[in-house]
Design an enzyme around this catalytic site. Structure first.
Site, PDB file in Angstrom:
ATOM      1  N   HIS A  76      -5.519   8.604  17.851  1.00 24.21           N
ATOM      2  CA  HIS A  76      -5.142   7.437  17.042  1.00 24.21           C
ATOM      3  C   HIS A  76      -3.674   7.127  17.290  1.00 24.21           C
ATOM      4  CE1 HIS A  76      -8.449   7.644  13.719  1.00 24.21           C
ATOM      5  NE2 HIS A  76      -8.935   7.709  14.930  1.00 24.21           N
ATOM      6  N   TYR A 202      -4.651   4.418   4.250  1.00 18.54           N
ATOM      7  CA  TYR A 202      -4.097   4.961   3.003  1.00 18.54           C
ATOM      8  C   TYR A 202      -3.975   3.782   2.038  1.00 18.54           C
ATOM      9  CZ  TYR A 202      -2.748   9.338   5.303  1.00 18.54           C
ATOM     10  OH  TYR A 202      -2.757  10.551   5.961  1.00 18.54           O
ATOM     11  N   PRO A 292      -2.426  17.301   0.373  1.00 18.09           N
ATOM     12  CA  PRO A 292      -2.956  16.850   1.668  1.00 18.09           C
ATOM     13  C   PRO A 292      -2.550  15.440   2.099  1.00 18.09           C
ATOM     14  CG  PRO A 292      -4.707  16.957   0.014  1.00 18.09           C
ATOM     15  CD  PRO A 292      -3.489  17.496  -0.630  1.00 18.09           C
ATOM     16  N   LYS A 296      -0.523  17.686   6.531  1.00 23.50           N
ATOM     17  CA  LYS A 296       0.360  18.656   7.187  1.00 23.50           C
ATOM     18  C   LYS A 296      -0.157  20.103   7.196  1.00 23.50           C
ATOM     19  CE  LYS A 296       3.595  16.131   8.676  1.00 23.50           C
ATOM     20  NZ  LYS A 296       2.739  15.479   9.660  1.00 23.50           N
ATOM     21  N   TYR A 382       4.902  11.825  10.395  1.00 21.49           N
ATOM     22  CA  TYR A 382       3.445  11.938  10.475  1.00 21.49           C
ATOM     23  C   TYR A 382       3.032  12.583  11.805  1.00 21.49           C
ATOM     24  CZ  TYR A 382      -1.255  10.813   8.916  1.00 21.49           C
ATOM     25  OH  TYR A 382      -2.553  10.907   8.475  1.00 21.49           O
TER      26      TYR A 382
HETATM   27  C1  FAD Z   1     -10.292  23.206  -0.193  1.00 18.89           C
HETATM   28  C2  FAD Z   1      -9.251  22.745   0.797  1.00 18.89           C
HETATM   29  C3  FAD Z   1      -9.295  21.442   1.301  1.00 18.89           C
HETATM   30  C4  FAD Z   1      -8.330  21.018   2.200  1.00 18.89           C
HETATM   31  N1  FAD Z   1      -8.374  19.732   2.654  1.00 18.89           N
HETATM   32  C5  FAD Z   1      -7.424  19.305   3.499  1.00 18.89           C
HETATM   33  C6  FAD Z   1      -7.435  17.970   3.972  1.00 18.89           C
HETATM   34  O1  FAD Z   1      -8.304  17.203   3.619  1.00 18.89           O
HETATM   35  N2  FAD Z   1      -6.436  17.582   4.800  1.00 18.89           N
HETATM   36  C7  FAD Z   1      -5.448  18.433   5.191  1.00 18.89           C
HETATM   37  O2  FAD Z   1      -4.564  18.053   5.958  1.00 18.89           O
HETATM   38  N3  FAD Z   1      -5.425  19.702   4.789  1.00 18.89           N
HETATM   39  C8  FAD Z   1      -6.383  20.155   3.950  1.00 18.89           C
HETATM   40  N4  FAD Z   1      -6.353  21.429   3.519  1.00 18.89           N
HETATM   41  C9  FAD Z   1      -5.283  22.293   4.031  1.00 18.89           C
HETATM   42  C10 FAD Z   1      -5.639  22.982   5.351  1.00 18.89           C
HETATM   43  O3  FAD Z   1      -7.016  23.102   5.472  1.00 18.89           O
HETATM   44  C11 FAD Z   1      -4.941  24.345   5.364  1.00 18.89           C
HETATM   45  O4  FAD Z   1      -3.556  24.093   5.396  1.00 18.89           O
HETATM   46  C12 FAD Z   1      -5.335  25.261   6.527  1.00 18.89           C
HETATM   47  O5  FAD Z   1      -6.656  25.704   6.346  1.00 18.89           O
HETATM   48  C13 FAD Z   1      -4.382  26.460   6.603  1.00 18.89           C
HETATM   49  O6  FAD Z   1      -4.877  27.404   7.514  1.00 18.89           O
HETATM   50  P1  FAD Z   1      -4.695  28.960   7.247  1.00 18.89           P
HETATM   51  O7  FAD Z   1      -5.223  29.628   8.469  1.00 18.89           O
HETATM   52  O8  FAD Z   1      -3.322  29.243   6.810  1.00 18.89           O
HETATM   53  O9  FAD Z   1      -5.612  29.292   5.972  1.00 18.89           O
HETATM   54  P2  FAD Z   1      -7.190  29.176   5.760  1.00 18.89           P
HETATM   55  O10 FAD Z   1      -7.767  28.119   6.603  1.00 18.89           O
HETATM   56  O11 FAD Z   1      -7.417  29.107   4.292  1.00 18.89           O
HETATM   57  O12 FAD Z   1      -7.766  30.550   6.306  1.00 18.89           O
HETATM   58  C14 FAD Z   1      -7.597  31.772   5.607  1.00 18.89           C
HETATM   59  C15 FAD Z   1      -8.728  32.717   5.998  1.00 18.89           C
HETATM   60  O13 FAD Z   1      -8.488  33.994   5.383  1.00 18.89           O
HETATM   61  C16 FAD Z   1      -9.707  34.489   4.865  1.00 18.89           C
HETATM   62  N5  FAD Z   1      -9.373  35.446   3.797  1.00 18.89           N
HETATM   63  C17 FAD Z   1      -8.887  35.153   2.553  1.00 18.89           C
HETATM   64  N6  FAD Z   1      -8.683  36.289   1.855  1.00 18.89           N
HETATM   65  C18 FAD Z   1      -9.038  37.315   2.674  1.00 18.89           C
HETATM   66  C19 FAD Z   1      -9.050  38.737   2.523  1.00 18.89           C
HETATM   67  N7  FAD Z   1      -8.647  39.327   1.404  1.00 18.89           N
HETATM   68  N8  FAD Z   1      -9.495  39.512   3.563  1.00 18.89           N
HETATM   69  C20 FAD Z   1      -9.888  38.910   4.729  1.00 18.89           C
HETATM   70  N9  FAD Z   1      -9.908  37.580   4.917  1.00 18.89           N
HETATM   71  C21 FAD Z   1      -9.472  36.791   3.906  1.00 18.89           C
HETATM   72  C22 FAD Z   1     -10.442  33.260   4.395  1.00 18.89           C
HETATM   73  O14 FAD Z   1     -11.844  33.483   4.281  1.00 18.89           O
HETATM   74  C23 FAD Z   1     -10.089  32.254   5.487  1.00 18.89           C
HETATM   75  O15 FAD Z   1     -11.026  32.243   6.539  1.00 18.89           O
HETATM   76  C24 FAD Z   1      -7.309  21.897   2.630  1.00 18.89           C
HETATM   77  C25 FAD Z   1      -7.283  23.203   2.143  1.00 18.89           C
HETATM   78  C26 FAD Z   1      -8.223  23.640   1.232  1.00 18.89           C
HETATM   79  C27 FAD Z   1      -8.149  25.050   0.709  1.00 18.89           C
END
Ligand code: FAD
Length: 398
Positions: A76, A202, A292, A296, A382
């Protein structure tokens, strides 16, 4: 007790990218993930982010996990901001020289798992980490296997990549948590229907904010601003479509289609400082959360990993721990920049209850329409401000 070089808690975007980059460079990394592989790859509860900054796309390509993203994702060159009954197109390519990529986080997670396992990497699915010990000098992870047995894994370094409800974060001595909650939440849907437009819209409407986005040319991902205590049961399908079309009035039209998922996401900002202690580091949502609106979350996770990976490789390949020592300092630059932008977008676009603040918000929207400088500020942030300019080498070394 088994001992590895790096133990990573969590197979989200952050944990998987770090494990894959380390393995490629010959550093042994084991990922422990509480959920099953099928849950991560297919559960509707894992449909999350979908916008990749220019730099995130670059990192995925350089890490060798991005070929499917290129084939199936959508490039995009801008977004629409709809307010006061009109749509303002922000052309990111013209304003910042860069574009964004639309590709679902769940697809990227699926691609990274496949690449990592095919390269001989190790992910222990359904291994929930239940405790962390010895983080200053000799870390040990305590985990529970799918059969319910308890196990221990020793490592030279531990990385907490376990998301916004992080257990790892609670084991960081002296951590300062700075946070803010917002007086609204997002009701999100994934539906089998063509998106309202070819680029994201948006929409700031007197009835509340709405975001119209997509996962593919036939899958729409739409959001509505709702009250923070809203109940999903209060939103049957017809009400959602009606409300989406109210808020898009005069700009485009959404065609109803079968709902594949419906969820509520609270809005908050959170930063943990420092992001490290001894031989223990936090990355991604475990260290910071953004609302969200600025898209980011996943991008920040990739940035943290790029910075930490460089520091770990300097340690393992050159015996130099100076970058590890300054990990927090380096990471907080992109973290606070993204926090600023996410806060700015959130407070610019959501309808506010306080009449004074709402009037200021309207003034900000008018300013944005008139000011090429403000439009450029939005575009640069962005597409990812920190992957441009002086700081880029820190992130794009992979
Ligand atoms: C419900 C939700 C909706 C979202 N929607 C958007 C959106 O629409 N747009 C946007 O830009 N961002 C969105 N986000 C934000 C974005 O998805 C996150 O910033 C991104 O997932 C971060 O990645 P991460 O690897 O840090 O964490 P995560 O993707 O949360 O991964 C963490 C992993 O650790 C695992 N875990 C947790 N605890 C334990 C443990 N004790 N032992 C072993 N494994 C464990 C979990 O199962 C998971 O697989 C959303 C986040 C959430 C929670």
């Amino acid at each position: 007790m088994r001992r590895v070089q790096v133990a990573i808690v969590g197979a989200g975007p952050a944990g998987l990218l770090l494990a894959h980059l380390l393995r490629r460079a010959g550093v042994e990394a084991v990922v422990l993930e509480a959920r099953s592989r099928a849950y991560l790859e297919t559960s509707p509860h894992r449909i999350r982010a979908g916008v990749l900054e220019w730099g995130t796309k670059e990192i995925a390509l350089r890490a060798g996990v991005g070929e499917r993203m290129l084939q199936e994702g959508l490039e995009h060159r801008g977004v629409y901001l709809a307010f006061h009954g009109e749509a303002l197109h922000l052309d990111f390519l013209a304003l910042s020289g860069k574009t964004i990529w639309v590709y679902g986080q769940q697809y990227l997670v699926r691609d990274m798992i496949r690449h990592h396992l095919e390269a001989g990497g190790e992910i222990l699915f359904e291994h929930e980490v239940v405790g962390l010990e010895g983080l200053e000098e000799a870390p040990v992870l305590l985990y529970r296997t799918p059969e319910g047995r308890e196990g221990r894994l020793a490592s030279e370094f531990v990385v907490g990549a376990d998301g916004s409800h992080s257990l790892a974060r609670q084991h960081l001595p002296g951590a300062r948590v700075q946070q803010k909650t917002y007086p609204f939440a997002w009701l999100g849907i994934l539906a089998e229907t063509p998106p309202a437009a070819e680029e994201l819209i948006y929409a700031s409407h007197p009835r509340g904010f709405a975001l119209f986005s997509m996962r593919s040319p036939t899958l729409s991902r739409n959001y509505l601003q709702v009250r923070p205590d809203e109940k999903l049961e209060a939103w049957p399908e017809e009400r959602i479509w009606e409300e989406l079309n109210w808020r898009l009035e005069g700009v485009a039209e959404v065609k109803p289609g079968p709902l594949l998922e419906k969820s509520l996401t609270p809005m908050r900002s959170l930063v943990v400082e420092p992001m490290q202690y001894g031989r223990f580091f936090l990355v991604g949502d475990a260290a910071h959360v953004v609302p969200p609106t600025g898209a980011k979350g996943m991008n920040l996770a990739f940035c943290d990993v790029a910075v930490l990976c460089r520091a770990l490789l300097a340690y393992y390949q050159e015996g130099d721990s100076s970058l590890l020592n300054r990990y927090t300092q380096d990471a907080l630059r992109h973290v606070w920049q993204a926090e600023l932008f996410s806060y700015w977008m959130t407070t610019l676009l959501h309808t506010l209850e306080d009449p004074f603040e709402e009037a200021l918000r309207q003034a900000k929207l008018r300013h944005l329409r008139e000011s090429p400088h403000l439009q450029r500020f939005l575009a640069e942030n962005y597409v990812g401000l920190y992957t441009s300019g002086r700081y880029a080498d820190t992130l794009l070394h992979v």
